[in-house]
Design an enzyme around this catalytic site. Structure first.
Site, mmCIF file in Angstrom:
data_model
loop_
_atom_site.group_PDB
_atom_site.id
_atom_site.type_symbol
_atom_site.label_atom_id
_atom_site.label_comp_id
_atom_site.label_asym_id
_atom_site.label_seq_id
_atom_site.Cartn_x
_atom_site.Cartn_y
_atom_site.Cartn_z
ATOM 1 N N GLY A 19 0.820 8.802 8.705
ATOM 2 C CA GLY A 19 -0.130 8.981 7.614
ATOM 3 C C GLY A 19 -1.507 9.217 8.178
ATOM 4 N N PHE A 21 -3.788 7.175 8.551
ATOM 5 C CA PHE A 21 -4.224 6.019 9.336
ATOM 6 C C PHE A 21 -3.630 6.015 10.734
ATOM 7 C CE2 PHE A 21 -0.298 5.063 7.244
ATOM 8 C CZ PHE A 21 0.469 4.534 8.245
ATOM 9 N N ASP A 127 -1.829 4.843 -5.730
ATOM 10 C CA ASP A 127 -0.926 5.826 -5.118
ATOM 11 C C ASP A 127 0.527 5.507 -5.497
ATOM 12 O OD1 ASP A 127 -0.136 8.035 -3.682
ATOM 13 O OD2 ASP A 127 -0.236 7.047 -1.713
#
Length: 262
Positions: A19, A21, A127
């Site tokens: 992702g 991150f 999300d």
């Protein structure tokens, strides 16, 4: 190959995702042999720090993974939680994109419950999508995960204010029309995203595919789904869409609609 251990007990196995991150790895507790998911952030700590904070707030709530570890090793930040068998997205495909009515109701009821519990703790997810609900095969329980962009909507006993001209947060495919139009998220928007998830499970698809279609098709979706799906689904989606930014949703009403899906 060098064996990587986190906190002297969590061993990294294979990479299973990534992702903004960093990366997600399957791991194992070498003392208990319990499998875990390990997030490694090699950029900054903002998302993982926020996610760890949310997990800590939810530690005593059923339907949310236990935070096993969070910290820094060298230049890397890490977060360790329980690992589950499938996301609802994958589980749906394993069932040939078709759940029987009993299984469908059970899954939807659990997803709604996890969102309700989250909101009862003054947190919005921002999300909601099939990939962020995970399924435990042994028990049939569903857990809500991935709180990197979640936030508190009650601060100092006051609801956060509606903001405009915001960048889209979350996943474009399941974002509400309000979020598409640059408004900040509230409980309403989590529930609209959940309604899209339920519609996806009912139909096996969503009518929007590319970026240009999404907003236009979402605007037409409420009316078109009345004939495509069940009347109670139409009521579910319409109720969520009609909520104001500051409204406290009537979750019991939504449960009653789910109960009467056919």
């Amino acid at each position: 190959m060098t064996t990587i251990l986190i906190e002297r007990k969590y061993k990294l196995l294979e990479k299973i995702g990534e992702g903004g991150f960093g990366n997600i790895y399957k791991g194992i507790n070498i003392n208990t042999q319990k499998k875990v998911a390990i997030k490694i952030d090699n950029h900054n700590n903002i998302i993982l720090c926020n996610e760890a904070k949310i997990y800590k707030l939810l530690q005593n709530q059923f339907g949310f993974p236990i935070l096993r570890a969070y910290g820094k090793a060298g230049i890397y930040y890490y977060l360790v939680i329980d690992l589950f068998d499938y996301s609802i997205e994958k589980y749906f495909h394993l069932n040939n994109k078709s759940f029987g009515i009993i299984k469908f109701k059970n899954i939807c009821y659990q997803m709604l419950n996890r969102v309700e519990v989250l909101h009862s703790n003054n947190i919005i997810h921002r999300d909601i999508k099939p990939e962020n609900f995970v399924y435990e095969k042994k028990t049939g329980y569903i857990y809500l995960i991935d709180f990197g962009i979640s936030k508190m909507f009650i601060i100092n006993n006051k609801h956060i204010e509606l903001e405009e001209n915001k960048n889209l947060t979350g996943s474009e495919r399941y974002a509400s029309i309000h979020v598409h139009n640059g408004f900040s998220s509230s409980r309403r928007d989590d529930l609209i995203s959940l309604a899209y998830v339920i519609g996806y499970i009912l139909l096996g698809y969503l009518p929007w595919k590319n970026k240009k279609e999404k907003l236009k098709e979402k605007i037409n979706y409420s009316n078109s789904c009345k004939s495509l799906i069940s009347n109670n689904y139409y009521k579910f989606l319409s109720y969520c869409e009609d909520l104001d930014f500051y409204d406290s949703p009537n979750y019991q009403y939504l449960y009653s609609l789910l109960e009467n899906f056919s």
